[in-house]
Write an enzyme that holds these catalytic residues in place. Structure first.
Site, PDB file in Angstrom:
ATOM      1  N   ASN A   1       0.863  -1.186   0.000  1.00  9.08           N
ATOM      2  CA  ASN A   1       0.000   0.000   0.000  1.00  9.08           C
ATOM      3  C   ASN A   1       0.897   1.232   0.000  1.00  9.08           C
ATOM      4  O   ASN A   1       1.355   1.698   1.044  1.00  9.08           O
ATOM      5  CB  ASN A   1      -0.910  -0.004   1.225  1.00  9.08           C
ATOM      6  CG  ASN A   1      -1.914  -1.130   1.161  1.00  9.08           C
ATOM      7  OD1 ASN A   1      -2.890  -1.047   0.408  1.00  9.08           O
ATOM      8  ND2 ASN A   1      -1.666  -2.199   1.913  1.00  9.08           N
ATOM      9  N   GLU A   2       1.125   1.733  -1.201  1.00  3.72           N
ATOM     10  CA  GLU A   2       2.061   2.830  -1.390  1.00  3.72           C
ATOM     11  C   GLU A   2       1.393   4.167  -1.054  1.00  3.72           C
ATOM     12  O   GLU A   2       0.164   4.222  -0.869  1.00  3.72           O
ATOM     13  CB  GLU A   2       2.530   2.845  -2.854  1.00  3.72           C
ATOM     14  CG  GLU A   2       3.215   1.554  -3.297  1.00  3.72           C
ATOM     15  CD  GLU A   2       4.627   1.384  -2.717  1.00  3.72           C
ATOM     16  OE1 GLU A   2       5.004   2.091  -1.752  1.00  3.72           O
ATOM     17  OE2 GLU A   2       5.359   0.520  -3.245  1.00  3.72           O
ATOM     18  N   PRO A   3       2.179   5.266  -0.970  1.00  5.07           N
ATOM     19  CA  PRO A   3       1.591   6.583  -0.711  1.00  5.07           C
ATOM     20  C   PRO A   3       0.398   6.839  -1.640  1.00  5.07           C
ATOM     21  O   PRO A   3       0.473   6.551  -2.839  1.00  5.07           O
ATOM     22  CB  PRO A   3       2.751   7.532  -0.998  1.00  5.07           C
ATOM     23  CG  PRO A   3       3.964   6.732  -0.629  1.00  5.07           C
ATOM     24  CD  PRO A   3       3.650   5.322  -1.055  1.00  5.07           C
TER      25      PRO A   3
ATOM     26  N   SER B   1      -2.542   5.414  -0.902  1.00  2.12           N
ATOM     27  CA  SER B   1      -3.505   4.335  -0.604  1.00  2.12           C
ATOM     28  C   SER B   1      -4.515   4.817   0.435  1.00  2.12           C
ATOM     29  O   SER B   1      -4.147   5.477   1.408  1.00  2.12           O
ATOM     30  CB  SER B   1      -2.777   3.111  -0.040  1.00  2.12           C
ATOM     31  OG  SER B   1      -1.901   2.563  -0.991  1.00  2.12           O
TER      32      SER B   1
ATOM     33  N   THR C   1      10.213   1.920  -3.678  1.00  2.00           N
ATOM     34  CA  THR C   1      10.026   0.477  -3.486  1.00  2.00           C
ATOM     35  C   THR C   1      10.742  -0.308  -4.577  1.00  2.00           C
ATOM     36  O   THR C   1      11.424  -1.304  -4.307  1.00  2.00           O
ATOM     37  CB  THR C   1       8.518   0.150  -3.515  1.00  2.00           C
ATOM     38  OG1 THR C   1       7.901   0.835  -2.427  1.00  2.00           O
ATOM     39  CG2 THR C   1       8.252  -1.336  -3.409  1.00  2.00           C
TER      40      THR C   1
END
Ligand code: PGA
Length: 258
Positions: free
Chosen positions: A159-161, A163, A178
């Site tokens: 869950n990246e920035p 999300s 990532t």
């Protein structure tokens, strides 16, 4: 100004160990306790598991507890957080390979009780598959425990920035940091997949207990943001600040900026 009660409970949720081994043993012991408690009740223990370098020490200790101290995993059901997309399970970098090598090959867990998102699906099939993944977790009564690492992007799972707090299992794009951090595994950043299937923030937050493990100075800055920063989708791990049932288990280096 942060709410004092929240501040105090957050402080209590942080455990700092002098080294990575101490932190890993603590988490492994907590997981073993869940498994044993469930065995006494004749129930399954439903474990949410993570990959990456961080949880390796936890898995090593769980394997030791199985091999040397008779801890059985026959009543354990696992759901992994994520998998690259596309990714074939036999690939060296797949999380299926990681989990087999670091944990499952060394335990007595029945293969059909292991769940890892499938990186081989056609694009059209992914959302239905993700919905089913959520449903399976629910059918088992929810996750008793979710183990988390944290990415330097602030991700939990993938869950990246950006999300959202109510996000569920889905296909996502991977953040630049990532992919950079995974470049050694793939022999170059260009070879790192650009997408992944991940449990959502909501899926994670619904677990009955959450252990976020962070080790080494590489994580110090993001740990400071995750624990002390404003709650925001820009650092998805900050959503955990709102929960009572999270423990942050850190080595001294990861805790150095707190
Ligand atoms: P790492 O990854 O354990 O390899 O640092 C953690 C994560 O990205 O969640």
């Amino acid at each position: 100004m942060k709410n004092k009660v929240l501040e105090n409970s957050l402080q209590q949720a942080i455990k700092v160990y002098s080294n990575a081994d101490g932190a890993s043993l603590y988490v492994a012991d907590k997981i073993a306790q869940i498994i044993k408690r469930k065995q006494e009740l004749g129930d399954f223990a439903i474990l949410g598991l993570a990959t990456g370098s961080t949880p390796k020490g936890v898995y090593k200790e769980l394997v030791r507890l199985h091999q040397n101290e008779g801890l059985s995993f026959q009543n354990v059901v696992t759901f992994n957080l994520d998998e690259y997309y596309p990714m074939h399970p036999v690939e060296e970098q797949s999380y299926v390979t990681f989990m087999r090598q670091n944990l499952f090959n060394h335990l007595d867990i029945p293969a059909h009780q292991i769940h890892i998102p499938d990186g081989t699906l056609s694009l059209e099939g992914i959302q239905a598959y993700c919905d089913l993944y959520e449903q399976k977790i629910k059918d088992f009564g929810g996750l008793d425990m979710q183990l988390l690492g944290i990415g330097r992007s602030g991700h939990i799972g993938f869950n990246e920035p950006g999300s959202l707090k109510d996000s569920m299992t889905r296909l996502v794009n991977l953040n630049d940091i990532t992919r950079e951090d995974a470049s050694d595994d793939f022999g170059g950043k260009d070879r790192v997949p650009t997408q992944a299937i991940t449990m959502g923030i909501q899926t994670i937050m619904q677990a009955k207990q959450i252990f976020l493990l962070a080790l080494s100075e590489r994580k110090a800055a993001i740990i400071q943001q995750a624990l002390r920063g404003e709650i925001s989708a820009e650092v998805p791990a900050t959503f955990l600040q709102q929960l009572e049932h999270v423990e942050y288990i850190l080595d001294q280096k990861a805790a150095s900026l707190l």
